[in-house]
Design a protein around this motif. Structure first.
Motif, PDB file in Angstrom:
ATOM      1  N   GLY A 214       0.840  -1.190   0.000  1.00  0.00           N
ATOM      2  CA  GLY A 214       0.000   0.000   0.000  1.00  0.00           C
ATOM      3  C   GLY A 214       0.877   1.243   0.000  1.00  0.00           C
ATOM      4  O   GLY A 214       1.399   1.622   1.035  1.00  0.00           O
ATOM      5  N   LEU A 215       1.072   1.850  -1.167  1.00  0.00           N
ATOM      6  CA  LEU A 215       1.928   3.030  -1.245  1.00  0.00           C
ATOM      7  C   LEU A 215       1.135   4.321  -1.061  1.00  0.00           C
ATOM      8  O   LEU A 215       1.485   5.172  -0.263  1.00  0.00           O
ATOM      9  CB  LEU A 215       2.692   3.048  -2.573  1.00  0.00           C
ATOM     10  N   GLY A 216       0.075   4.494  -1.818  1.00  0.00           N
ATOM     11  CA  GLY A 216      -0.740   5.686  -1.631  1.00  0.00           C
ATOM     12  C   GLY A 216      -0.019   6.956  -2.047  1.00  0.00           C
ATOM     13  O   GLY A 216       1.200   7.024  -2.108  1.00  0.00           O
ATOM     14  N   ASN A 217      -0.805   7.998  -2.347  1.00  0.00           N
ATOM     15  CA  ASN A 217      -0.214   9.312  -2.634  1.00  0.00           C
ATOM     16  C   ASN A 217      -0.050  10.023  -1.305  1.00  0.00           C
ATOM     17  O   ASN A 217      -0.845  10.882  -0.929  1.00  0.00           O
ATOM     18  CB  ASN A 217      -1.095  10.126  -3.574  1.00  0.00           C
ATOM     19  N   HIS A 218       0.996   9.675  -0.594  1.00  0.00           N
ATOM     20  CA  HIS A 218       1.193  10.159   0.762  1.00  0.00           C
ATOM     21  C   HIS A 218       2.684  10.283   1.022  1.00  0.00           C
ATOM     22  O   HIS A 218       3.475   9.433   0.611  1.00  0.00           O
ATOM     23  CB  HIS A 218       0.569   9.171   1.744  1.00  0.00           C
ATOM     24  N   PHE A 219       3.076  11.357   1.687  1.00  0.00           N
ATOM     25  CA  PHE A 219       4.506  11.603   1.872  1.00  0.00           C
ATOM     26  C   PHE A 219       5.191  10.515   2.691  1.00  0.00           C
ATOM     27  O   PHE A 219       6.294  10.090   2.370  1.00  0.00           O
ATOM     28  CB  PHE A 219       4.722  12.971   2.532  1.00  0.00           C
ATOM     29  N   ARG A 220       4.545  10.031   3.747  1.00  0.00           N
ATOM     30  CA  ARG A 220       5.202   9.063   4.625  1.00  0.00           C
ATOM     31  C   ARG A 220       5.006   7.637   4.146  1.00  0.00           C
ATOM     32  O   ARG A 220       5.902   6.800   4.247  1.00  0.00           O
ATOM     33  CB  ARG A 220       4.673   9.202   6.049  1.00  0.00           C
ATOM     34  N   TYR A 221       3.832   7.311   3.611  1.00  0.00           N
ATOM     35  CA  TYR A 221       3.556   5.966   3.134  1.00  0.00           C
ATOM     36  C   TYR A 221       4.037   5.759   1.702  1.00  0.00           C
ATOM     37  O   TYR A 221       4.074   4.638   1.225  1.00  0.00           O
ATOM     38  CB  TYR A 221       2.050   5.675   3.168  1.00  0.00           C
ATOM     39  N   GLY A 287      -6.202  -5.887   6.059  1.00  0.00           N
ATOM     40  CA  GLY A 287      -5.877  -7.053   5.261  1.00  0.00           C
ATOM     41  C   GLY A 287      -5.892  -6.855   3.761  1.00  0.00           C
ATOM     42  O   GLY A 287      -5.949  -7.832   3.007  1.00  0.00           O
ATOM     43  N   TYR A 288      -5.803  -5.606   3.281  1.00  0.00           N
ATOM     44  CA  TYR A 288      -5.780  -5.357   1.844  1.00  0.00           C
ATOM     45  C   TYR A 288      -4.363  -5.307   1.280  1.00  0.00           C
ATOM     46  O   TYR A 288      -4.163  -5.542   0.094  1.00  0.00           O
ATOM     47  CB  TYR A 288      -6.483  -4.032   1.518  1.00  0.00           C
ATOM     48  N   ALA A 289      -3.382  -4.955   2.096  1.00  0.00           N
ATOM     49  CA  ALA A 289      -2.006  -4.806   1.622  1.00  0.00           C
ATOM     50  C   ALA A 289      -1.093  -5.782   2.354  1.00  0.00           C
ATOM     51  O   ALA A 289      -1.157  -5.901   3.577  1.00  0.00           O
ATOM     52  CB  ALA A 289      -1.523  -3.368   1.827  1.00  0.00           C
ATOM     53  N   ALA A 290      -0.231  -6.459   1.594  1.00  0.00           N
ATOM     54  CA  ALA A 290       0.689  -7.420   2.211  1.00  0.00           C
ATOM     55  C   ALA A 290       1.885  -6.731   2.851  1.00  0.00           C
ATOM     56  O   ALA A 290       2.503  -7.276   3.762  1.00  0.00           O
ATOM     57  CB  ALA A 290       1.170  -8.415   1.157  1.00  0.00           C
ATOM     58  N   MET A 291       2.212  -5.529   2.361  1.00  0.00           N
ATOM     59  CA  MET A 291       3.325  -4.752   2.918  1.00  0.00           C
ATOM     60  C   MET A 291       2.900  -3.293   3.054  1.00  0.00           C
ATOM     61  O   MET A 291       2.009  -2.822   2.334  1.00  0.00           O
ATOM     62  CB  MET A 291       4.563  -4.839   2.009  1.00  0.00           C
ATOM     63  N   PHE A 292       3.558  -2.603   3.963  1.00  0.00           N
ATOM     64  CA  PHE A 292       3.227  -1.196   4.189  1.00  0.00           C
ATOM     65  C   PHE A 292       4.376  -0.525   4.936  1.00  0.00           C
ATOM     66  O   PHE A 292       4.972  -1.128   5.827  1.00  0.00           O
ATOM     67  CB  PHE A 292       1.936  -1.089   5.021  1.00  0.00           C
ATOM     68  N   TYR A 293       4.714   0.701   4.544  1.00  0.00           N
ATOM     69  CA  TYR A 293       5.683   1.499   5.294  1.00  0.00           C
ATOM     70  C   TYR A 293       4.909   2.329   6.309  1.00  0.00           C
ATOM     71  O   TYR A 293       4.075   3.158   5.933  1.00  0.00           O
ATOM     72  CB  TYR A 293       6.441   2.449   4.361  1.00  0.00           C
TER      73      TYR A 293
END
Length: 448
Positions: A214-221, A287-293
């Motif tokens: 889950g990357l998203g248009n977000h500075f931290r993620y 439970g939608y994303a397998a990885m996330f920052y």
């Protein structure tokens, strides 16, 4: 018109979400002082001995916290007043929104609290407005090497305007069940962003509504973390000049990130408007994303949802990048308009908050890393359950960096996020992104 609304919605969320997971706090110490000269600690007289005959003084301490955390803050403040019985503290704890709304009104009226809490990116703004005290000389009384966060909140001129209260640092979160089902090996400390990409391809399963990351248009993620991982930045070291177009690592990083959007390895804007929602921070625990920052506090949401997860060191950019980990320190600051007596008492409170017992009390909340290194290690070493490798957060602190903090941070973030909206939506090219982004960023930076 509908497309414009769709593009702007993530911008609003990006700014609000910044800091929604940045609450928490840590404690203090009044039994001894330490000099920065070699870090040699020197015992000082107890408050009862040195404070006899002191004139009574009242200060106000303002912060944001949930109900449970407020109870802990109350206990710390009560203990502080027992040690410094000539100081009366008015305890003002509210939610995040109320805290900042009240703060702006009170400071404008010259009636602000003596000590108050700020999210790290806002510190430069309040410092530039002469609203808070330069604590550089005050901090000569303690050994900053004993604490996390001071170097990260030091400004480009080498000044310190705050004392870390609760620290948030990113790690790579991963869903162990999803990795096992896809037969993908768990992340290691040697992983690069290329390893993340290859794993995301294997972990994405549209039938199960599962995305690799889950990357998203977000500075931290998303984009700022990615750019820093590749060794680039959108601002120069002085935080006055945009490097959006001049730093080749920016182009390299965002082209890499765009692959995830184009290949459906992370949710698109259209998918976000449905069941997923625009909140990228909810994708991993749901439970939608397998990885996330994400930062330290995300553990609380994951535990609540019962996710089987772990954390790892932030991956290094695969073309000579670094293990950058986004850092935000909720920090105590001192009102510059307070009287000398109030400033003295306020500084005593801030220094007290750095000690072992207050740090241990507030660290028990699990909402943020404690600033005191010894206590942080003590608490995490005693951790049980998920994540198994919780000490990875301390490892990530070695690679921590700010999130583009500057006196115009919030406005800069909003301007840049709008351009990234267009790029990830596919309405502008990479070259247009760099040109428009550079112009938008510099227009804001010129207002400093």
């Amino acid at each position: 018109m509908k497309k414009r609304v769709r593009l702007l919605l993530p911008v609003v969320l990006a700014i609000v979400l910044l800091l929604s997971a940045c609450s928490g706090g840590e404690g203090g110490n009044s039994g001894s002082k330490a000099s920065n000269d070699g870090g040699n600690k020197q015992e000082s007289a107890s408050p009862q001995e040195t404070d006899k005959g002191k004139d009574p003084v009242k200060i106000r301490v303002a912060y944001y916290a949930d109900e449970t955390a407020r109870e802990t803050f109350n206990k710390i403040i009560e203990n502080f007043m027992k040690e410094y019985d000539y100081i009366e503290v008015e305890d003002t704890g509210t939610d995040w929104t109320s805290h900042y709304t009240n703060l702006k009104v009170d400071l404008a009226a010259g009636q602000g609290p003596t000590v108050f809490l700020l999210d790290g990116p806002y510190i430069p703004q309040y410092a530039s407005e002469n609203a808070i005290v330069d604590l550089t000389d005050y901090l000569k009384e303690i050994s900053m090497n004993d604490y996390y966060g001071f170097e990260e909140i030091r400004n480009p001129q080498g000044q310190y305007f705050a004392v870390p209260q609760g620290i948030q640092v990113n790690a790579l979160y991963y869903n162990k069940d999803m990795f096992d089902a896809a037969q993908v090996e768990y992340p290691t400390s040697d992983w690069t962003t290329e390893d993340v990409y290859q794993a995301a391809q294997k972990l994405t399963n549209k039938e199960k509504k599962q995305y690799g990351i889950g990357l998203g248009n977000h500075f931290r993620y998303g984009w700022y973390t990615m750019i820093r991982q590749f060794g680039g930045d959108l601002l120069d070291k002085g935080r006055k000049i945009s490097t959006f177009a001049s730093d080749p690592k920016v182009k390299e990083a965002v082209e890499y990130m765009k692959k995830f959007w184009d290949e459906g390895l992370t949710p698109s804007f259209i998918e976000m408007e449905g069941e997923l929602t625009l909140d990228p921070g909810s994708w991993f625990p749901r439970g939608y994303a397998a990885m996330f920052y994400d930062n330290f506090s995300r553990r609380l949401a994951n535990d609540k949802e019962g996710i089987n997860y772990d954390v790892a060191l932030m991956p290094k950019g695969h073309n000579g990048g670094v293990n950058y980990s986004a850092f935000v320190a909720n920090s105590w600051v001192l009102n510059d308009k307070a009287s000398d007596k109030e400033k003295e008492a306020g500084w005593l409170f801030m220094k007290y908050f750095l000690g072992e017992e207050p740090q241990r009390l507030n660290g028990s909340l699990g909402e943020a890393l404690t600033a005191n290194k010894a206590i942080a290690k003590e608490i995490l070493s005693g951790h049980t359950g998920n994540p198994e490798h919780v000490l990875a957060f301390l490892d990530n602190l070695e690679h921590a960096g700010d999130v583009g903090d500057s006196p115009v941070w919030e406005e800069w973030l909003g301007a840049v996020s709008t351009v990234f909206d267009e790029y990830f939506a596919g309405t502008i090219t990479i070259d247009e992104l760099l040109t428009k982004g550079d112009k938008a960023a510099q227009a804001v930076l010129d207002k400093q």
